[in-house]
Structure formats: structure tokens, C-alpha cells
Design a protein around this motif. Structure first.
Motif, mmCIF file in Angstrom:
data_model
loop_
_atom_site.group_PDB
_atom_site.id
_atom_site.type_symbol
_atom_site.label_atom_id
_atom_site.label_comp_id
_atom_site.label_asym_id
_atom_site.label_seq_id
_atom_site.Cartn_x
_atom_site.Cartn_y
_atom_site.Cartn_z
ATOM 1 N N ARG A 80 0.843 -1.182 0.000
ATOM 2 C CA ARG A 80 0.000 0.000 0.000
ATOM 3 C C ARG A 80 0.884 1.239 0.000
ATOM 4 O O ARG A 80 1.866 1.301 0.742
ATOM 5 N N TYR B 239 -7.865 3.481 -1.113
ATOM 6 C CA TYR B 239 -8.405 3.486 0.236
ATOM 7 C C TYR B 239 -8.426 4.899 0.809
ATOM 8 O O TYR B 239 -7.460 5.650 0.667
ATOM 9 N N TRP C 81 -9.912 3.344 8.406
ATOM 10 C CA TRP C 81 -9.739 3.003 6.993
ATOM 11 C C TRP C 81 -11.054 2.564 6.388
ATOM 12 O O TRP C 81 -11.878 1.929 7.056
ATOM 13 N N GLN D 159 -12.991 0.439 3.061
ATOM 14 C CA GLN D 159 -12.820 -0.884 2.471
ATOM 15 C C GLN D 159 -12.143 -0.830 1.115
ATOM 16 O O GLN D 159 -11.688 -1.866 0.616
ATOM 17 N N GLY D 160 -12.110 0.318 0.511
ATOM 18 C CA GLY D 160 -11.427 0.462 -0.769
ATOM 19 C C GLY D 160 -12.365 0.451 -1.953
ATOM 20 O O GLY D 160 -13.459 -0.104 -1.897
#
Length: 121
Positions: free
Chosen positions: A45, A92, A111, A113-114
Motif C-alpha cells: 500500500r 483506500y 480506513w 474498504q477500498g
């Protein structure tokens, strides 16, 4: 319960544009650093952009991507222009990052989940 929900991903041709949105709920994020990260298949990431009192960008997206926020809607956005195949990744949204190291993923407390972004050549 804090939730970050991304939207706006999809399939686009190289040179095209997409606008990602991140809607936050459960608390107000108007005074914290918000960021966007991405992860491509087989890669770690990586930081893309962040917004606090200033905006921050990784070199590869500088001049093409713009991060913004709407505190009234508790939302953050990522306008992506001149997209390239190498921008393909899951994107994200992250909240409550470090003011001093906004590019550091470990500094973010929340965060999403994208959302998948795919750029075809």
C-alpha cells in the motif's frame, strides 16, 4: 461506530478522469488529516494524497490528482485526471492521520474498504 465508505471507482481509459469520494460517519473529521492510499496487485500500500491544513501528494500524482474535503458533508474527495495504467489499484480512504507524517499509513486510525480503479491502455 466510525465508518469510511469510498465510491467512484471504475474502469477508465488512459487519459481519462475519475472522482473518488469518501463519506465518513460516526464522528466528525473536519479537523484531522484525511488521506488516500492505493494498493496495486503484488505491491505494498502506498501513499497518494492527504489533506490537513495543507495538501500533500506523492510525486507520481502531483499535478494530476487533487484532494479536497467538504467538512459540512464530512467527506473527502480525490479528483484524478490524466489517468495512467500505472494508477490501477484499490484506493483506500483513511482518517485521522499524523499532521507531521501524513504519508505514513500507520499513523491513520480509520480506513475504508477500498474502491477499485482500473485504467486501460
Amino acid at each position: 461506530q466510525v465508518q469510511l465508505v469510498e465510491s467512484g471507482g471504475g474502469l477508465v481509459q488512459a487519459g481519462g478522469s475519475l472522482r473518488l469520494s469518501c463519506a465518513a460517519s460516526g464522528r466528525t473529521f473536519s479537523s484531522v488529516v484525511m488521506g488516500w492510499f492505493r494498493q496495486a496487485p503484488g505491491k505494498e500500500r502506498e501513499f497518494v494524497a492527504a489533506i490537513g491544513r495543507s495538501t500533500y501528494y506523492t510525486n507520481s500524482v502531483e499535478g494530476r490528482f487533487t484532494i479536497s474535503r467538504d467538512n459540512a458533508k464530512n467527506a473527502v474527495y480525490l479528483q484524478m485526471n490524466s489517468l495512467k495504467p500505472e494508477d490501477t489499484a484499490v484506493y483506500y480512504c483513511a482518517a485521522d492521520g499524523s499532521r507531521f507524517l501524513p504519508e505514513r499509513s500507520a499513523g491513520y486510525d480509520y480506513w475504508g474498504q477500498g474502491t477499485q480503479v482500473t485504467v486501460s491502455s
